[in-house]
Design an enzyme around this catalytic site. Structure first.
Site, mmCIF file in Angstrom:
data_model
loop_
_atom_site.group_PDB
_atom_site.id
_atom_site.type_symbol
_atom_site.label_atom_id
_atom_site.label_comp_id
_atom_site.label_asym_id
_atom_site.label_seq_id
_atom_site.Cartn_x
_atom_site.Cartn_y
_atom_site.Cartn_z
ATOM 1 C CB ILE A 85 -0.935 0.048 1.229
ATOM 2 C CG1 ILE A 85 -0.114 0.110 2.528
ATOM 3 C CG2 ILE A 85 -1.895 -1.136 1.228
ATOM 4 C CD1 ILE A 85 -0.952 0.374 3.768
ATOM 5 N N GLY A 143 8.191 12.399 -0.529
ATOM 6 C CA GLY A 143 6.788 12.138 -0.225
ATOM 7 C C GLY A 143 6.482 10.685 0.049
ATOM 8 C CE1 TYR A 147 4.982 1.158 -2.078
ATOM 9 C CE2 TYR A 147 6.794 2.193 -3.266
ATOM 10 C CZ TYR A 147 5.790 1.244 -3.197
ATOM 11 O OH TYR A 147 5.601 0.380 -4.243
#
Length: 240
Positions: A85, A143, A147
């Site tokens: 995700i 950003g 992740y």
């Protein structure tokens, strides 16, 4: 020879393409999903692939889920850790929930799922584990600190696990896709996506099938001399 393959996040996007590629290679495939029941049902009906629902961030759920796969299809020979995700935002505005959600789903799942199958693979003397990293785990991305950290962790996880199991007939490799034509990438703002594509040397997004073919290759019984590797599939965006 037909094997049992388990693909996490295997009913949509890259995961769906990987599940289909493994099925086309002759394997008996199970695909997990977490939230989108309608998409999973449609995928199962279209491809005849068994789908099972659980949260890969939950270790107990992974143990129970793998037990169901073993009961229904047989011992897991091939594991593709694909589920992932995003919860994007700059670190100075990122909440702990955004950080933890991504780490739990994208990195903790590597332990949860692999722990559930590795002992059986070691006992049988055979296994293929393919872990999905990302170009942004290789090069970083503003950003996406959460992740990028998780996907970089996948590469370290892969290398260490490969060393632990090399003499047990188990290969462990990673695939690091670039930007592909999936729903996750389609959610990017059009102007940002245009800039991304402009920076890709091949001048286009990747196709899920292009990533899936690499995963199927690494999962093949004939690929037994490749382990601990990370293969970049990114159109030249980051040469590795």
């Amino acid at each position: 020879m037909s094997k049992v393959a388990l693909v996490t996040g295997g009913t949509r996007g890259l995961g769906a393409a990987i599940s289909v590629a493994l099925q086309q290679a002759g394997h008996r495939v199970a695909a997990t999903y977490h939230s989108n029941e309608a998409a999973a049902a449609e995928f199962a009906q279209q491809h005849g692939i068994r789908v099972l629902r659980w949260d890969v961030a939950d270790q107990a759920a992974c143990q129970r889920g793998v037990a169901r796969v073993v009961e229904q299809l047989g011992a897991v020979d091939i594991l593709v850790n694909n589920a992932g995700i995003t919860r994007d935002g700059p670190l100075h505005r990122m909440s702990q929930e955004q950080w933890q959600d991504v780490i739990h789903t994208n990195l903790d799942s590597m332990f949860n799922m692999t722990r559930a199958v590795i002992e059986g693979m070691r006992t049988r003397g055979y296994g293929r584990i393919v872990n999905l990293s990302s170009v942004n785990g290789r090069r970083g991305q503003a950003g996406q600190v959460n992740y990028a950290a998780a996907k970089a962790g996948v590469i370290g996880f892969t290398r260490a696990l490969a060393l632990e199991n090399a003499r047990r007939g188990i290969t462990v490799n990673a695939v690091a896709p670039g930007y592909c034509d999936t729903a996750m990438v389609a959610a990017v703002r059009p102007d940002v996506l245009e800039q991304i594509v402009a920076g890709i040397p091949l001048g286009r997004l990747g196709r899920p099938e292009e990533v899936a073919r690499v995963c199927a290759f690494l999962a093949d019984e004939a690929s037994g001399y490749i382990t601990g590797a990370t293969i970049d599939v990114n159109g030249g965006l980051y040469p590795g």
